[in-house]
Write a protein that holds these residues in place. Structure first.
Motif, short mmCIF file in Angstrom:
data_model
loop_
_atom_site.label_atom_id
_atom_site.label_comp_id
_atom_site.label_asym_id
_atom_site.label_seq_id
_atom_site.Cartn_x
_atom_site.Cartn_y
_atom_site.Cartn_z
N ALA A 1 14.54 14.31 9.26
CA ALA A 1 14.64 14.18 10.38
C ALA A 1 13.32 15.79 10.94
O ALA A 1 12.51 15.95 11.38
N ARG A 2 13.72 16.45 9.80
CA ARG A 2 13.33 17.64 9.49
C ARG A 2 11.59 17.71 8.91
O ARG A 2 10.60 18.77 9.24
N TYR A 3 12.20 17.08 8.42
CA TYR A 3 10.91 16.40 8.15
C TYR A 3 9.38 15.70 8.37
O TYR A 3 8.65 16.04 8.62
N VAL A 4 10.38 15.40 9.21
CA VAL A 4 9.51 14.40 10.70
C VAL A 4 8.08 15.93 11.29
O VAL A 4 6.70 14.98 11.17
N VAL A 5 8.52 16.62 11.41
CA VAL A 5 8.03 17.57 11.99
C VAL A 5 7.20 19.08 11.07
O VAL A 5 6.42 19.34 11.73
N GLU A 6 7.57 18.66 10.23
CA GLU A 6 6.82 19.21 9.27
C GLU A 6 6.15 18.82 8.06
O GLU A 6 4.61 19.64 7.98
N ARG A 7 5.61 17.84 8.28
CA ARG A 7 4.85 16.58 7.29
C ARG A 7 3.01 16.80 7.34
O ARG A 7 3.19 17.36 9.08
N ASP A 8 2.14 16.85 6.99
CA ASP A 8 1.06 16.29 7.18
C ASP A 8 -0.25 15.20 6.85
O ASP A 8 -1.13 14.89 7.02
N ALA B 1 0.65 -0.91 -0.22
CA ALA B 1 0.23 -0.12 -0.33
C ALA B 1 1.05 1.01 0.33
O ALA B 1 1.95 1.38 0.21
N PRO B 2 0.45 2.57 -0.50
CA PRO B 2 1.66 3.61 -1.16
C PRO B 2 1.48 3.81 1.32
O PRO B 2 0.75 4.04 1.42
N ALA B 3 2.86 4.30 1.06
CA ALA B 3 3.49 4.63 2.05
C ALA B 3 4.27 5.59 2.53
O ALA B 3 5.19 5.38 1.49
N LYS B 4 5.04 6.06 3.23
CA LYS B 4 6.15 6.62 4.00
C LYS B 4 7.34 6.25 3.34
O LYS B 4 8.39 6.98 3.40
N ARG B 5 7.02 5.01 3.88
CA ARG B 5 9.11 4.24 3.87
C ARG B 5 9.46 4.84 4.89
O ARG B 5 10.91 4.55 4.90
N LEU B 6 9.04 5.50 6.19
CA LEU B 6 10.18 6.21 6.52
C LEU B 6 11.28 5.26 7.11
O LEU B 6 12.33 5.21 7.74
N ARG B 7 10.77 4.02 7.93
CA ARG B 7 11.67 3.15 8.70
C ARG B 7 12.64 2.36 7.02
O ARG B 7 13.91 2.69 7.86
N PRO B 8 12.56 2.51 6.20
CA PRO B 8 12.90 1.79 5.63
C PRO B 8 14.51 2.26 5.14
O PRO B 8 16.07 2.76 4.66
N LEU B 9 13.63 3.76 4.69
CA LEU B 9 14.51 5.60 4.27
C LEU B 9 15.45 5.15 5.42
O LEU B 9 17.36 5.62 5.32
N ALA C 1 17.59 -5.02 4.23
CA ALA C 1 17.32 -4.91 5.90
C ALA C 1 15.88 -3.99 6.16
O ALA C 1 15.37 -3.85 6.52
N ALA C 2 16.42 -3.33 4.96
CA ALA C 2 15.17 -2.22 4.87
C ALA C 2 13.60 -2.89 4.43
O ALA C 2 13.00 -2.60 5.56
N CYS C 3 13.51 -3.50 3.37
CA CYS C 3 12.57 -4.26 3.47
C CYS C 3 12.25 -5.17 4.42
O CYS C 3 10.85 -5.30 4.76
N ALA C 4 13.22 -5.57 5.34
CA ALA C 4 12.93 -6.45 6.49
C ALA C 4 11.86 -5.93 7.66
O ALA C 4 10.91 -6.11 8.12
N GLY D 1 9.33 3.90 18.76
CA GLY D 1 11.28 4.29 18.96
C GLY D 1 12.06 3.17 18.60
O GLY D 1 12.80 3.17 18.33
N ALA D 2 11.94 2.32 19.17
CA ALA D 2 12.87 0.54 18.89
C ALA D 2 12.80 0.32 17.40
O ALA D 2 13.21 -0.22 16.78
N MET D 3 11.29 0.90 16.77
CA MET D 3 11.71 0.21 15.39
C MET D 3 12.18 1.20 14.64
O MET D 3 13.19 1.36 13.72
N PHE D 4 12.08 2.47 14.65
CA PHE D 4 13.13 3.73 14.32
C PHE D 4 14.74 3.42 14.17
O PHE D 4 15.43 3.03 13.60
N LEU D 5 14.86 2.74 16.01
CA LEU D 5 16.37 2.28 16.41
C LEU D 5 16.81 1.16 15.21
O LEU D 5 18.09 1.60 15.33
N VAL D 6 16.55 0.80 15.41
CA VAL D 6 16.77 -1.08 14.48
C VAL D 6 16.40 -0.71 13.42
O VAL D 6 17.62 -0.68 12.29
N SER D 7 16.17 0.24 12.26
CA SER D 7 16.29 0.55 11.11
C SER D 7 17.47 1.23 11.31
O SER D 7 17.85 0.46 10.00
#
Length: 308
Positions: free
Chosen positions: A300-307, A48-56, A75-78, A196-202
């Motif tokens: 990181a800056r995108y995270v607080v600017e996103r809609d 499904a269409p997504a931001k894919r932040l974790r793989p990025l 690893a990004a796909c996992a 947090g845990a999923m961002f860290l492991v990414s």
């Protein structure tokens, strides 16, 4: 961030997402013996269409540590498979009971609860198969499997969801009588183990594929801790004031269910200030990595600017 640098980052993100989408499509092709309905359910949520932040994050971490994006793609796909599985299960009636995800009806609304559970199970296990088969050398694959298993397990992602549900139940029963300070500490603990845990492991998986040293790992982990909490605060704020069409899921549901949130405890303005402070921290800590980490700063800056 200047308009030109934002445009550059957006173009980079589009290119990286294209690589991620191609790899996700490849890694989730149905194998002989996989029932057609199960395969369809898995693909429905994963693709499904997504931001894919974790793989990025995984790909950017590899670059920041001098590695190759191609080596980090599995690893990004996992990580994205684990994330998608968790969303399928979180949306179930027994959990958060959502009917919209990524702008589409949730998996169980389309395929039924039983098939949604099985699709989540299959994505969870597929993630580790991809790591074990695709990451080289074997020692790195084993380290990636261990890191992802821990981040997705009982003390992190699953445990955080269990405590999140317990807080909702306490609110329903009128048993949430702790001080604001204690509730804030509990809320931060929940989200350091979930988002947090999923961002860290990414970040960690990307760094592992790049053979990062201890100092690089330490920098990325400090960045990830600040980024993950800022992302969750921003997510809570979107639930308060976001547009459902842009966000891709129901908004306003957290307050309706008595869910513990940052705006609910701190107010909207203080929550915004806290998110911005965390993002500033995240960007500052990357300085020793130099230009290779510029895309992590932009994200990181995108995270607080996103809609959405």
């Amino acid at each position: 961030m200047s308009a030109s640098s934002m445009s550059s980052f957006e173009q980079y993100a589009i290119e990286m997402r294209s690589h991620i989408e191609e790899a996700l499509e490849r890694f989730c092709r149905a194998e002989p013996g996989c029932p057609e309905q199960l395969a369809a359910s898995m693909r429905y949520s994963l693709l499904a269409p997504a931001k894919r932040l974790r793989p990025l994050l995984a790909l950017m971490a590899a670059e920041a540590c001098g590695g190759e994006v191609e080596a980090a793609i599995p690893a990004a796909c996992a990580v994205e498979m684990i994330h998608s599985y968790s969303l399928i299960h979180d949306d179930l009636p027994a959990m958060d009971d959502d009917d919209l995800r990524r702008g589409k009806p949730t998996n169980h609304k389309v395929f039924g609860e039983a098939m949604a559970i099985l699709a989540g199970d299959a994505l969870l296990t597929r993630a580790f198969e991809v790591l074990a088969r695709e990451i080289q050398p074997a020692e790195t694959a084993a380290a990636c499997c261990a890191a992802l298993g821990q981040a997705a397990g009982a003390a992190a992602l699953v445990g955080g969801q269990a405590d999140d549900l317990a807080q909702e139940l306490a609110a329903e029963n009128g048993a949430r009588d702790a001080s604001s300070e204690k509730l804030l500490a509990e809320l931060e603990s929940i989200h350091r183990r979930k988002t947090g845990a999923m961002f860290l492991v990414s970040l960690r998986l990307g760094a592992l594929t790049a053979k990062a040293d201890a100092k690089q790992m330490e920098i990325l982990e400090e960045y990830g801790r600040a980024l993950g909490l800022a992302f969750q605060i921003a997510d809570d704020l979107l639930d308060v004031s976001g547009d459902e069409r842009a966000v891709g899921k129901r908004v306003g549901k957290d307050a309706n269910r008595g869910k513990l949130t940052f705006p609910g405890l701190l107010g909207v303005e203080e929550s915004r200030r806290r998110a911005e402070h965390l993002i500033a921290q995240a960007c500052d800590v990357l300085a020793p990595l130099g230009p290779p980490a510029e895309n992590l700063v932009a994200l990181a800056r995108y995270v607080v600017e996103r809609d959405r």
